[in-house]
Scaffold this active site. Structure first.
Site, PDB file in Angstrom:
ATOM      1  N   ASN A   1       0.639  -1.210   5.252  1.00 47.85           N
ATOM      2  CA  ASN A   1       1.338  -0.077   6.335  1.00 47.85           C
ATOM      3  C   ASN A   1       0.761  -0.276   7.709  1.00 47.85           C
ATOM      4  OD1 ASN A   1       3.378   2.131   4.808  1.00 47.85           O
ATOM      5  ND2 ASN A   1       1.615   1.279   3.477  1.00 47.85           N
TER       6      ASN A   1
ATOM      7  N   GLU B   1       0.892  -1.144   0.065  1.00 42.60           N
ATOM      8  CA  GLU B   1      -0.105   0.053  -0.002  1.00 42.60           C
ATOM      9  C   GLU B   1       0.877   1.142   0.070  1.00 42.60           C
ATOM     10  OE1 GLU B   1      -1.515   1.041   3.872  1.00 42.60           O
ATOM     11  OE2 GLU B   1      -3.596   1.553   3.099  1.00 42.60           O
TER      12      GLU B   1
ATOM     13  N   ASN C   1      -6.894   6.191  -1.900  1.00 44.73           N
ATOM     14  CA  ASN C   1      -5.938   5.381  -1.483  1.00 44.73           C
ATOM     15  C   ASN C   1      -6.023   4.084  -2.407  1.00 44.73           C
ATOM     16  OD1 ASN C   1      -4.101   3.290  -0.255  1.00 44.73           O
ATOM     17  ND2 ASN C   1      -4.526   3.685   1.889  1.00 44.73           N
TER      18      ASN C   1
ATOM     19  N   LYS D   1      -9.436   2.037  -1.771  1.00 43.61           N
ATOM     20  CA  LYS D   1      -9.506   1.305  -0.375  1.00 43.61           C
ATOM     21  C   LYS D   1     -10.968   1.826   0.239  1.00 43.61           C
ATOM     22  CE  LYS D   1      -7.152   1.154   4.026  1.00 43.61           C
ATOM     23  NZ  LYS D   1      -5.783   1.730   4.487  1.00 43.61           N
TER      24      LYS D   1
ATOM     25  N   GLU E   1      -5.890   8.927   7.715  1.00 50.20           N
ATOM     26  CA  GLU E   1      -6.525   8.374   6.276  1.00 50.20           C
ATOM     27  C   GLU E   1      -8.089   8.996   6.189  1.00 50.20           C
ATOM     28  OE1 GLU E   1      -5.686   4.368   4.654  1.00 50.20           O
ATOM     29  OE2 GLU E   1      -4.594   3.793   6.315  1.00 50.20           O
TER      30      GLU E   1
ATOM     31  N   CYS F   1      -4.773  -2.860   3.150  1.00 50.26           N
ATOM     32  CA  CYS F   1      -4.502  -2.791   4.624  1.00 50.26           C
ATOM     33  C   CYS F   1      -5.572  -3.016   5.669  1.00 50.26           C
ATOM     34  CB  CYS F   1      -3.761  -1.384   4.751  1.00 50.26           C
ATOM     35  SG  CYS F   1      -2.831  -1.550   6.337  1.00 50.26           S
TER      36      CYS F   1
HETATM   37  N1  CDV Z   1      -2.794   1.445   6.686  1.00 54.26           N
HETATM   38  C1  CDV Z   1      -3.687   0.947   7.423  1.00 54.26           C
HETATM   39  O1  CDV Z   1      -4.818   0.599   7.187  1.00 54.26           O
HETATM   40  N2  CDV Z   1      -3.386   0.579   8.770  1.00 54.26           N
HETATM   41  C2  CDV Z   1      -4.128  -0.220   9.688  1.00 54.26           C
HETATM   42  C3  CDV Z   1      -3.863   0.376  11.151  1.00 54.26           C
HETATM   43  C4  CDV Z   1      -4.181   1.831  11.614  1.00 54.26           C
HETATM   44  C5  CDV Z   1      -4.082  -0.547  12.058  1.00 54.26           C
HETATM   45  C6  CDV Z   1      -4.150  -1.558   9.728  1.00 54.26           C
HETATM   46  O2  CDV Z   1      -5.192  -2.034   9.962  1.00 54.26           O
HETATM   47  O3  CDV Z   1      -3.050  -2.248   9.614  1.00 54.26           O
END
Ligand code: CDV
Length: 311
Positions: A196, A47, A110, A127, A146, A171
């Site tokens: 991430n 990501e 995203n 996303k 975000e 993510c």
């Molecule tokens: N980039 C993300 O979506 N990170 C989230 C963090 C904030 C918990 C994740 O679910 O990994």
């Protein structure tokens, strides 16, 4: 026709704010060349793979913020990724921040794209599950903005690609069972997913020690319960004093991890993935047509006064 696809999960080590996009793209190209040398068909990047994870910074200057977004794909800097894909005959999946104009309005997403061996964009995903918060919260060690910097995507889609059916997620999506199920209901056989994830979770630090466990837990369950391959790819390591988990891995429809990275730096995890392995799960224990009971799920939800799910 062979349904075996050789996949490279292309983990990235940290990207600092001071690193230029050109430097980062060189790292992506090195991954593509190495993956090609090892016979891979597709390379999956994390990501927001072109920059540091900028939602950790509260920014008021629009110019400073805009520098993290791509206004076209391919653009002048990213064109080389597409040219290399075509030259090597290797597809790729890339996460990046998108700033686009639709119907006279600017949108920030995203985003991830899936690119074929011929360098054409096969699919684009925005996303859906945006974690974090919208306003500056100075009590946090670092921000997770975000919800401020992106608009939420509106749907999960799949695309025919590489002799199979492919879905994408990003993510936080991986923590939600609906992500995998909505993609699997559309036939997904492989879900490509970059992330991430900071080790430290400011609102719930008691989860910190479990961050790697939860990472594997959700992706392995998502793969098994939906009879699909899952490729989870981290941007890992220490970015501007924010430590992020690694744990990049490729998971079979059995739920087993078949390849994994062992560092927090730039590293490839490679697996030969037989898409036909999905069949023995999709046609037996998780045969949706035969065994799912959507009418019962709808009833339960309706009694709680919520909207009846449409899938
Ligand atoms: N980039 C993300 O979506 N990170 C989230 C963090 C904030 C918990 C994740 O679910 O990994």
């Amino acid at each position: 026709m062979s349904r075996i696809i050789n996949v490279a999960a292309a983990q990235l080590g940290p990207i600092q704010k001071s690193d230029s996009k050109r430097d980062v793209i060189d790292r992506l190209l090195a991954h593509m060349y190495n993956a090609h040398r090892m016979g891979c068909d597709v390379v999956v990047f994390p990501e927001l793979a072109l920059t540091t994870f900028f939602p950790r910074w509260y920014m008021e200057d629009p110019e400073e913020l805009n520098a993290f977004y791509e206004t076209e794909m391919p653009g002048p800097l990213t064109q080389v990724l597409f040219d290399t894909a075509k030259k090597l005959g290797v597809g790729f999946c890339l996460g990046y921040a998108e700033l686009s104009k639709e119907e006279d309005r600017y949108h920030r997403y995203n985003t991830s794209i899936l690119v074929g061996k011929d360098s054409r964009i096969i699919g684009k995903y925005h996303k859906v599950h945006l974690p974090g918060h919208q306003e500056h919260e100075p009590w946090r060690e670092f921000q997770h903005l975000e919800k401020r910097y992106f608009e939420a995507g509106k749907k999960f889609s799949v695309w025919p690609a590489f002799n199979g059916i492919f879905g994408m997620a990003l993510c936080n999506d991986r923590r939600w069972s609906e992500t995998y199920r909505v993609l699997a209901l559309q036939g997904a056989e492989m879900i490509l997913l970059g992330y991430n994830t900071p080790v430290h979770n400011p609102p719930a630090p008691e989860h910190d020690d479990l961050s790697m466990f939860h990472n594997r837990l959700v992706m392995q369950a998502g793969a098994y319960q939906n009879g699909t391959w899952v490729v989870g790819v981290a941007k890992a390591g220490n970015e501007e004093n924010c430590e992020m988990i690694g744990g990049t891995c490729i998971i079979a429809p059995s739920g087993e991890v078949v390849a994994a990275c062992s560092t927090k730096g730039d590293e490839l995890a490679i697996a030969s993935c037989d898409l036909d392995l999905c069949t023995s799960y999709k046609s037996t224990i998780f045969n949706f047509e035969k065994h799912r009971r959507p009418e019962a799920y709808g009833l339960i939800t309706a009694q709680k006064g919520a909207i009846i799910p449409q899938f």
